[in-house]
Design a protein around this motif. Structure first.
Motif, PDB file in Angstrom:
ATOM      1  N   TYR A   1     156.517 110.703 -47.066  1.00  0.00           N
ATOM      2  CA  TYR A   1     157.441 109.979 -47.935  1.00  0.00           C
ATOM      3  C   TYR A   1     156.658 109.184 -48.962  1.00  0.00           C
ATOM      4  O   TYR A   1     155.426 109.116 -48.905  1.00  0.00           O
ATOM      5  CB  TYR A   1     158.365 109.062 -47.105  1.00  0.00           C
TER       6      TYR A   1
ATOM      7  N   PHE B   1     152.226 100.555 -39.027  1.00  0.00           N
ATOM      8  CA  PHE B   1     153.279 100.223 -38.064  1.00  0.00           C
ATOM      9  C   PHE B   1     153.087 101.114 -36.844  1.00  0.00           C
ATOM     10  O   PHE B   1     152.955 102.329 -36.966  1.00  0.00           O
ATOM     11  CB  PHE B   1     154.674 100.436 -38.670  1.00  0.00           C
TER      12      PHE B   1
ATOM     13  N   GLU C   1     155.824  97.530 -32.361  1.00  0.00           N
ATOM     14  CA  GLU C   1     156.838  97.293 -31.356  1.00  0.00           C
ATOM     15  C   GLU C   1     156.137  96.808 -30.091  1.00  0.00           C
ATOM     16  O   GLU C   1     155.017  97.261 -29.780  1.00  0.00           O
ATOM     17  CB  GLU C   1     157.618  98.577 -31.067  1.00  0.00           C
TER      18      GLU C   1
ATOM     19  N   TYR D   1     159.545 111.381 -35.391  1.00  0.00           N
ATOM     20  CA  TYR D   1     158.283 111.949 -35.871  1.00  0.00           C
ATOM     21  C   TYR D   1     157.098 111.300 -35.160  1.00  0.00           C
ATOM     22  O   TYR D   1     157.221 110.200 -34.638  1.00  0.00           O
ATOM     23  CB  TYR D   1     158.162 111.754 -37.391  1.00  0.00           C
ATOM     24  N   HIS D   2     155.968 111.985 -35.175  1.00  0.00           N
ATOM     25  CA  HIS D   2     154.773 111.442 -34.539  1.00  0.00           C
ATOM     26  C   HIS D   2     153.923 110.645 -35.511  1.00  0.00           C
ATOM     27  O   HIS D   2     153.189 109.750 -35.115  1.00  0.00           O
ATOM     28  CB  HIS D   2     153.949 112.576 -33.918  1.00  0.00           C
ATOM     29  N   LEU D   3     154.010 111.020 -36.780  1.00  0.00           N
ATOM     30  CA  LEU D   3     153.235 110.311 -37.794  1.00  0.00           C
ATOM     31  C   LEU D   3     154.024 110.344 -39.101  1.00  0.00           C
ATOM     32  O   LEU D   3     154.469 111.417 -39.522  1.00  0.00           O
ATOM     33  CB  LEU D   3     151.878 110.998 -37.985  1.00  0.00           C
ATOM     34  N   CYS D   4     154.201 109.180 -39.704  1.00  0.00           N
ATOM     35  CA  CYS D   4     154.904 109.094 -40.988  1.00  0.00           C
ATOM     36  C   CYS D   4     153.904 108.621 -42.025  1.00  0.00           C
ATOM     37  O   CYS D   4     153.291 107.560 -41.867  1.00  0.00           O
ATOM     38  CB  CYS D   4     156.068 108.119 -40.912  1.00  0.00           C
TER      39      CYS D   4
ATOM     40  N   TYR E   1     155.526 100.347 -44.970  1.00  0.00           N
ATOM     41  CA  TYR E   1     154.214 100.605 -44.357  1.00  0.00           C
ATOM     42  C   TYR E   1     153.574 101.838 -44.989  1.00  0.00           C
ATOM     43  O   TYR E   1     154.263 102.681 -45.557  1.00  0.00           O
ATOM     44  CB  TYR E   1     154.385 100.794 -42.844  1.00  0.00           C
TER      45      TYR E   1
ATOM     46  N   GLY F   1     160.005  97.318 -39.488  1.00  0.00           N
ATOM     47  CA  GLY F   1     160.039  98.674 -38.940  1.00  0.00           C
ATOM     48  C   GLY F   1     160.560  99.722 -39.909  1.00  0.00           C
ATOM     49  O   GLY F   1     160.532 100.909 -39.606  1.00  0.00           O
TER      50      GLY F   1
ATOM     51  N   TYR G   1     154.520 102.310 -33.106  1.00  0.00           N
ATOM     52  CA  TYR G   1     155.776 102.344 -32.338  1.00  0.00           C
ATOM     53  C   TYR G   1     155.684 103.423 -31.269  1.00  0.00           C
ATOM     54  O   TYR G   1     154.732 104.199 -31.222  1.00  0.00           O
ATOM     55  CB  TYR G   1     156.971 102.584 -33.281  1.00  0.00           C
TER      56      TYR G   1
ATOM     57  N   LYS H   1     160.106 102.236 -42.539  1.00  0.00           N
ATOM     58  CA  LYS H   1     158.838 102.886 -42.888  1.00  0.00           C
ATOM     59  C   LYS H   1     158.433 102.686 -44.344  1.00  0.00           C
ATOM     60  O   LYS H   1     157.245 102.738 -44.657  1.00  0.00           O
ATOM     61  CB  LYS H   1     158.838 104.361 -42.502  1.00  0.00           C
TER      62      LYS H   1
ATOM     63  N   LYS I   1     161.935 107.244 -38.168  1.00  0.00           N
ATOM     64  CA  LYS I   1     160.565 107.455 -37.689  1.00  0.00           C
ATOM     65  C   LYS I   1     160.481 107.824 -36.214  1.00  0.00           C
ATOM     66  O   LYS I   1     159.535 108.469 -35.784  1.00  0.00           O
ATOM     67  CB  LYS I   1     159.663 106.262 -38.043  1.00  0.00           C
TER      68      LYS I   1
ATOM     69  N   LEU J   1     151.397 103.828 -43.111  1.00  0.00           N
ATOM     70  CA  LEU J   1     151.264 104.831 -42.047  1.00  0.00           C
ATOM     71  C   LEU J   1     151.997 104.301 -40.826  1.00  0.00           C
ATOM     72  O   LEU J   1     151.782 103.158 -40.413  1.00  0.00           O
ATOM     73  CB  LEU J   1     149.779 105.036 -41.715  1.00  0.00           C
ATOM     74  N   CYS J   2     152.883 105.127 -40.267  1.00  0.00           N
ATOM     75  CA  CYS J   2     153.615 104.746 -39.051  1.00  0.00           C
ATOM     76  C   CYS J   2     153.168 105.684 -37.936  1.00  0.00           C
ATOM     77  O   CYS J   2     153.255 106.898 -38.076  1.00  0.00           O
ATOM     78  CB  CYS J   2     155.117 104.878 -39.255  1.00  0.00           C
ATOM     79  N   ILE J   3     152.653 105.094 -36.874  1.00  0.00           N
ATOM     80  CA  ILE J   3     152.002 105.873 -35.824  1.00  0.00           C
ATOM     81  C   ILE J   3     152.801 105.781 -34.536  1.00  0.00           C
ATOM     82  O   ILE J   3     152.988 104.694 -33.991  1.00  0.00           O
ATOM     83  CB  ILE J   3     150.576 105.327 -35.586  1.00  0.00           C
ATOM     84  N   ASN J   4     153.255 106.906 -34.050  1.00  0.00           N
ATOM     85  CA  ASN J   4     154.022 106.979 -32.809  1.00  0.00           C
ATOM     86  C   ASN J   4     153.038 107.226 -31.661  1.00  0.00           C
ATOM     87  O   ASN J   4     152.409 108.274 -31.593  1.00  0.00           O
ATOM     88  CB  ASN J   4     155.021 108.134 -32.941  1.00  0.00           C
TER      89      ASN J   4
END
Lengths: 210, 210
Positions: free
Chosen positions: B123, A121, A11, B177-180, A177, A172, A123, A174, B174, A179-182
């Motif tokens: 997931y 990803f 993002e 959450y902090h990490l997916c 992807y 976007g 975000y 999930k 997502k 691993l999605c990292i906030n």
């Protein structure tokens, strides 16, 4: 041994680009981002700004057509659009074939699918993204919060459109992807060892199945 | 020093529970999962199977009502439902107050929001989840693929319903959450160092702002 390709989708304002760059440095592998636009511009003879618009922001017009008896909407491709997309895809394959690398944006996760890239990803919350954009604002440049948020939304919706066009899947989402990292409230630099560890697991997992 | 609470939400069959357990072991902190159901059952005098249904699968009936001039749908709470939810919330606060811990499920990410927990979502692709479920099938037990997928969808939609009920936000979105972590094709054990690194960054980030 398998080629290790890492793609970073992000993002706007989430710090994804910094994460990609730092990860490439930590792994000692190549990093591609704007270089791709420059190379496509050189090859095609088109302006960088035009390439950027097509390659990151999608094609703005869509035509409704009837396909297999269903009304469908397809992008209004011009010959130049196709030329840019084709050149970009060719270049991504060339780069991926040459060495391990991190590629930010350009739908590399879709285009290079056959390489089984690790797809990240990145975000963050809207407030966190606004803060990050403010921190990197150049002197003399100043957007109001409202302008900045509108610009962020525009860029992200362009990315989403481009991804749907190229990859058929939702930007976007999930599921696409690994691993999605906030990054809300976090510095990017300290995250690199964790992402690097995850990348190692991913490539070991993939390799053991080859 | 801040209490470190880690919550794990997960799709059925994704290995989220194993990840939570291994992470707690690696960090040397408490781990709660089924223990919560057992404790709520003891306290309330209700059957564990009933507690599980309420606390993980949501409340099955909804009533349409008019609220603030808008037609809205609210869950059909019975007194017992409220008792279970209340006791579970009380217990989660008690556990979180006592020591650092990993909590799997039970909407702990929403209920313990004031502790700023690290919220993980685990997931995987449907095929990968089916394989994982098959691998842990007990002797004599055998579901067809179709039965297994139906059961997985039922459990996950219950989790989604419960989360919307408790937290107001979308299960699996997502942003919450902090990490997916996508476990498709991966072993859980080798992922733990990466998750542990990420947790350390997260708690340092939070602490520096306190």
């Amino acid at each position: 041994m398998m080629r290790k390709i890492i793609t970073v989708s992000r993002e706007f304002g989430s710090g994804g680009r910094e994460l990609g760059k730092r990860l490439a440095d930590a792994l000692g592998i190549a990093y591609y981002d704007r270089e791709i636009i420059t190379a496509v511009a050189e090859k095609s003879g088109l302006a960088e700004s035009y390439i950027e618009q097509v390659s990151e922001r999608g094609v703005p017009m869509y035509y409704p057509i009837t396909y297999a008896r269903t009304l469908t909407v397809v992008p209004a491709f011009s010959g130049q659009h196709i030329k840019v997309l084709h050149e970009q895809s060719r270049l991504l394959h060339e780069l991926a074939g040459k060495s391990d690398c991190v590629i930010v944006g350009r739908c590399a996760d879709c285009i290079l699918r056959e390489y089984h890239p690790l797809n990240l990803f990145v975000y963050a919350s809207l407030e966190s993204k606004v803060r990050r954009c403010r921190a990197r604002e150049e002197a003399g440049e100043h957007f109001t919060d409202k302008e900045l948020k509108r610009r962020m939304a525009q860029i992200d919706s362009g990315r989403a459109r481009y991804r749907e066009l190229i990859g058929g899947s939702k930007w976007g989402d999930k599921a696409a992807y690994h691993l999605c990292i906030n990054t809300t409230g976090l510095e990017i630099k300290p995250l690199i060892p964790a992402v690097r560890e995850f990348a190692a697991c991913y490539f070991e997992g993939i390799e053991s199945k080859e």
